[in-house]
Design an enzyme around this catalytic site. Structure first.
Site, mmCIF file in Angstrom:
data_model
loop_
_atom_site.group_PDB
_atom_site.id
_atom_site.type_symbol
_atom_site.label_atom_id
_atom_site.label_comp_id
_atom_site.label_asym_id
_atom_site.label_seq_id
_atom_site.Cartn_x
_atom_site.Cartn_y
_atom_site.Cartn_z
ATOM 1 N N ASP A 12 57.901 87.511 -10.593
ATOM 2 C CA ASP A 12 58.182 87.371 -9.173
ATOM 3 C C ASP A 12 58.734 85.964 -9.006
ATOM 4 O O ASP A 12 58.611 85.126 -9.892
ATOM 5 C CB ASP A 12 56.856 87.540 -8.407
ATOM 6 C CG ASP A 12 56.938 87.125 -6.974
ATOM 7 O OD1 ASP A 12 56.156 86.235 -6.569
ATOM 8 O OD2 ASP A 12 57.824 87.625 -6.264
ATOM 9 N N ASP A 14 59.093 83.887 -5.395
ATOM 10 C CA ASP A 14 58.465 83.090 -4.349
ATOM 11 C C ASP A 14 56.956 83.046 -4.491
ATOM 12 O O ASP A 14 56.300 84.078 -4.477
ATOM 13 C CB ASP A 14 58.847 83.625 -2.977
ATOM 14 C CG ASP A 14 60.348 83.528 -2.752
ATOM 15 O OD1 ASP A 14 60.947 84.531 -2.351
ATOM 16 O OD2 ASP A 14 60.906 82.462 -3.021
#
Ligand code: XBP
Length: 263
Positions: A12, A14
């Site tokens: 991922d 953020d």
């Protein structure tokens, strides 16, 4: 035991590669609102509530519909949101260029180690592709994006996390099955998305997510750890390891792979 070995790590962006939601995206949103002549200001508590919705455009819509009852955007609401989000992205990219959003502890080390170990690398994120590409270039060098076999972001899929779409898309582009991959995430919704795609998931929390529900994660840590900055285990078993390395990920993968296949 199916015995499918670990072949790829899916990251991922953020909150996982960089701790950027409150000091990055939120700041950029507020700069965009000011530039657009709007007297909106997302303080941290408001933004933490808005983070329930993934996607910057979707978050602005959620704000309009649930926080600003009665506000009538000028002209077509979709165009209004798209223009505002475009302004926000420009401010976010400028923040990245200023060096304000470094990689989290252990991220670069683990990426290097994984490449050396011959593992494929991929990105599965809700953020705008430009944001992810620039982060990789600024943090890893001009060829940083080339470290990754797949960079899947934003509107490339119809449904955003916690829907599994971005992870299913990434698996398809990698040409691998869920049992051959492992995910690194920071949110409950990200965990739900990865699990729905059958993926073993490691969680590294941050201030915006540490109180979320991470049941079903292979392990929950405060970060990936690096020499002189050991991680803390918040849930799960890391043995004697105090920084996430390929050996630990291989062990967790082999322990959890079948469990994830039939959640
Ligand atoms: C988290 C998100 C993103 C960002 C904002 O993405 O929800 O939408 O908050 O970025 P991730 P955009 O899946 O990496 O955790 O404004 O570009 O959407």
């Amino acid at each position: 035991m199916t015995g499918k070995e670990l072949k790829a790590l899916i990251f991922d962006v953020d909150g996982t590669l960089t701790d950027n939601e409150c000091d990055g995206h939120r700041v950029a949103f507020n700069l965009a609102f000011r530039e657009a002549g709007l007297d909106w200001n997302w303080d941290v508590p408001t933004y933490l509530r808005l983070l329930e919705v993934f996607g910057g455009k979707e978050r602005i819509r959620y704000y309009l519909e649930d926080f600003l009852a009665g506000f009538k955007p000028p002209g077509n609401p979709d165009d209004f949101i798209r223009r505002l989000h475009k302004l926000k992205t420009a401010h976010y990219l400028a923040l990245l260029k200023s060096g304000a959003l470094p990689l989290r502890p252990g991220v670069e080390r683990l990426l290097q180690e994984a490449r050396t170990a011959g593992l494929k690398l991929a990105i599965a994120s809700t953020t705008t592709l430009e944001n992810a590409i620039l982060l990789l270039k600024i943090s890893l060098g001009e060829n940083g994006p080339e470290w990754f076999d797949v960079i899947a972001c934003g509107d490339i899929v119809a449904n955003k996390k916690p829907a599994p779409d971005i992870y299913l898309y990434t698996l398809d582009k990698l040409g691998l099955t869920a049992e051959e991959c492992l995910v690194i995430e920071d949110t409950e919704a990200g965990l739900a998305a990865a699990r729905a795609a059958g993926l073993t998931t490691v969680i590294t929390v941050n201030d915006a997510t540490r109180d979320q529900d991470f049941r079903g994660a292979a392990i929950v840590l405060d970060h990936l750890g690096q020499p002189g900055q050991e991680f803390k285990v918040l849930a799960g078993d890391a043995g004697n390891t105090r920084q996430v390395d390929v050996a630990l990920l291989r062990r967790l993968h082999s322990e959890f792979r079948d469990w994830y296949r039939d959640p």
